[in-house]
Design a protein around this motif. Structure first.
Motif, PDB file in Angstrom:
ATOM      1  N   SER A   1      14.542 -28.617 -10.468  1.00 62.74           N
ATOM      2  CA  SER A   1      14.955 -29.537  -9.408  1.00 62.74           C
ATOM      3  C   SER A   1      15.195 -28.749  -8.133  1.00 62.74           C
ATOM      4  O   SER A   1      15.872 -27.708  -8.159  1.00 62.74           O
ATOM      5  CB  SER A   1      16.242 -30.252  -9.783  1.00 62.74           C
ATOM      6  N   LEU A   2      14.643 -29.242  -7.028  1.00 66.93           N
ATOM      7  CA  LEU A   2      14.903 -28.623  -5.742  1.00 66.93           C
ATOM      8  C   LEU A   2      16.344 -28.892  -5.342  1.00 66.93           C
ATOM      9  O   LEU A   2      16.855 -29.994  -5.539  1.00 66.93           O
ATOM     10  CB  LEU A   2      13.975 -29.189  -4.671  1.00 66.93           C
ATOM     11  N   LYS A   3      17.003 -27.898  -4.759  1.00 70.75           N
ATOM     12  CA  LYS A   3      18.374 -28.083  -4.283  1.00 70.75           C
ATOM     13  C   LYS A   3      18.388 -29.002  -3.074  1.00 70.75           C
ATOM     14  O   LYS A   3      19.314 -29.787  -2.889  1.00 70.75           O
ATOM     15  CB  LYS A   3      19.004 -26.738  -3.950  1.00 70.75           C
ATOM     16  N   THR A   4      17.345 -28.923  -2.246  1.00 70.51           N
ATOM     17  CA  THR A   4      17.178 -29.802  -1.096  1.00 70.51           C
ATOM     18  C   THR A   4      15.850 -30.527  -1.258  1.00 70.51           C
ATOM     19  O   THR A   4      14.805 -29.870  -1.322  1.00 70.51           O
ATOM     20  CB  THR A   4      17.173 -28.995   0.225  1.00 70.51           C
ATOM     21  N   PRO A   5      15.833 -31.850  -1.381  1.00 69.89           N
ATOM     22  CA  PRO A   5      14.578 -32.583  -1.572  1.00 69.89           C
ATOM     23  C   PRO A   5      13.553 -32.297  -0.475  1.00 69.89           C
ATOM     24  O   PRO A   5      13.908 -32.048   0.675  1.00 69.89           O
ATOM     25  CB  PRO A   5      15.015 -34.052  -1.525  1.00 69.89           C
ATOM     26  N   TYR A   6      12.277 -32.319  -0.862  1.00 69.41           N
ATOM     27  CA  TYR A   6      11.162 -32.119   0.059  1.00 69.41           C
ATOM     28  C   TYR A   6      10.423 -33.443   0.174  1.00 69.41           C
ATOM     29  O   TYR A   6       9.899 -33.938  -0.821  1.00 69.41           O
ATOM     30  CB  TYR A   6      10.230 -31.024  -0.473  1.00 69.41           C
ATOM     31  N   SER A   7      10.429 -34.032   1.338  1.00 70.16           N
ATOM     32  CA  SER A   7       9.781 -35.332   1.579  1.00 70.16           C
ATOM     33  C   SER A   7      10.203 -36.386   0.553  1.00 70.16           C
ATOM     34  O   SER A   7       9.392 -37.188   0.100  1.00 70.16           O
ATOM     35  CB  SER A   7       8.257 -35.177   1.582  1.00 70.16           C
ATOM     36  N   GLY A   8      11.465 -36.326   0.150  1.00 75.15           N
ATOM     37  CA  GLY A   8      11.989 -37.301  -0.793  1.00 75.15           C
ATOM     38  C   GLY A   8      11.812 -36.924  -2.256  1.00 75.15           C
ATOM     39  O   GLY A   8      12.312 -37.607  -3.134  1.00 75.15           O
ATOM     40  N   TYR A   9      11.113 -35.830  -2.537  1.00 75.91           N
ATOM     41  CA  TYR A   9      10.874 -35.401  -3.915  1.00 75.91           C
ATOM     42  C   TYR A   9      11.824 -34.271  -4.274  1.00 75.91           C
ATOM     43  O   TYR A   9      12.038 -33.342  -3.492  1.00 75.91           O
ATOM     44  CB  TYR A   9       9.431 -34.913  -4.099  1.00 75.91           C
ATOM     45  N   GLN A  10      12.401 -34.351  -5.471  1.00 73.76           N
ATOM     46  CA  GLN A  10      13.327 -33.319  -5.914  1.00 73.76           C
ATOM     47  C   GLN A  10      12.856 -32.645  -7.200  1.00 73.76           C
ATOM     48  O   GLN A  10      13.081 -31.464  -7.394  1.00 73.76           O
ATOM     49  CB  GLN A  10      14.717 -33.914  -6.122  1.00 73.76           C
ATOM     50  N   ASN A  11      12.189 -33.390  -8.080  1.00 78.98           N
ATOM     51  CA  ASN A  11      11.718 -32.832  -9.350  1.00 78.98           C
ATOM     52  C   ASN A  11      10.410 -32.087  -9.151  1.00 78.98           C
ATOM     53  O   ASN A  11       9.487 -32.585  -8.514  1.00 78.98           O
ATOM     54  CB  ASN A  11      11.547 -33.937 -10.391  1.00 78.98           C
ATOM     55  N   ILE A  12      10.355 -30.868  -9.723  1.00 80.41           N
ATOM     56  CA  ILE A  12       9.171 -30.025  -9.578  1.00 80.41           C
ATOM     57  C   ILE A  12       8.781 -29.426 -10.923  1.00 80.41           C
ATOM     58  O   ILE A  12       9.581 -29.384 -11.852  1.00 80.41           O
ATOM     59  CB  ILE A  12       9.413 -28.877  -8.573  1.00 80.41           C
TER      60      ILE A  12
END
Length: 52
Positions: free
Chosen positions: A10-21
């Motif tokens: 999980s991203l600590k800061t979402p990227y373009s609304g996405y958090q799961n990677i």
């Protein structure tokens, strides 16, 4: 192959609304990751995500 490749995180800061990677490949001090739900790949530093 790194033992973390293919793991979910999980991203600590979402990227373009996405958090799961998904971790794809380590490249130097960054990771190539795929945003779950969009398929877009970006590079992030290890301190920008946590392993699920």
């Amino acid at each position: 192959m790194n033992e973390l490749e293919g793991k979910q995180a999980s991203l600590k800061t979402p990227y373009s609304g996405y958090q799961n990677i998904t971790l794809v490949k380590k490249s130097g001090d960054k990771w190539l990751v795929e945003l779950c739900g969009s398929g877009k790949r970006i590079e992030v530093y290890e301190d920008e995500f946590t392993i699920d």
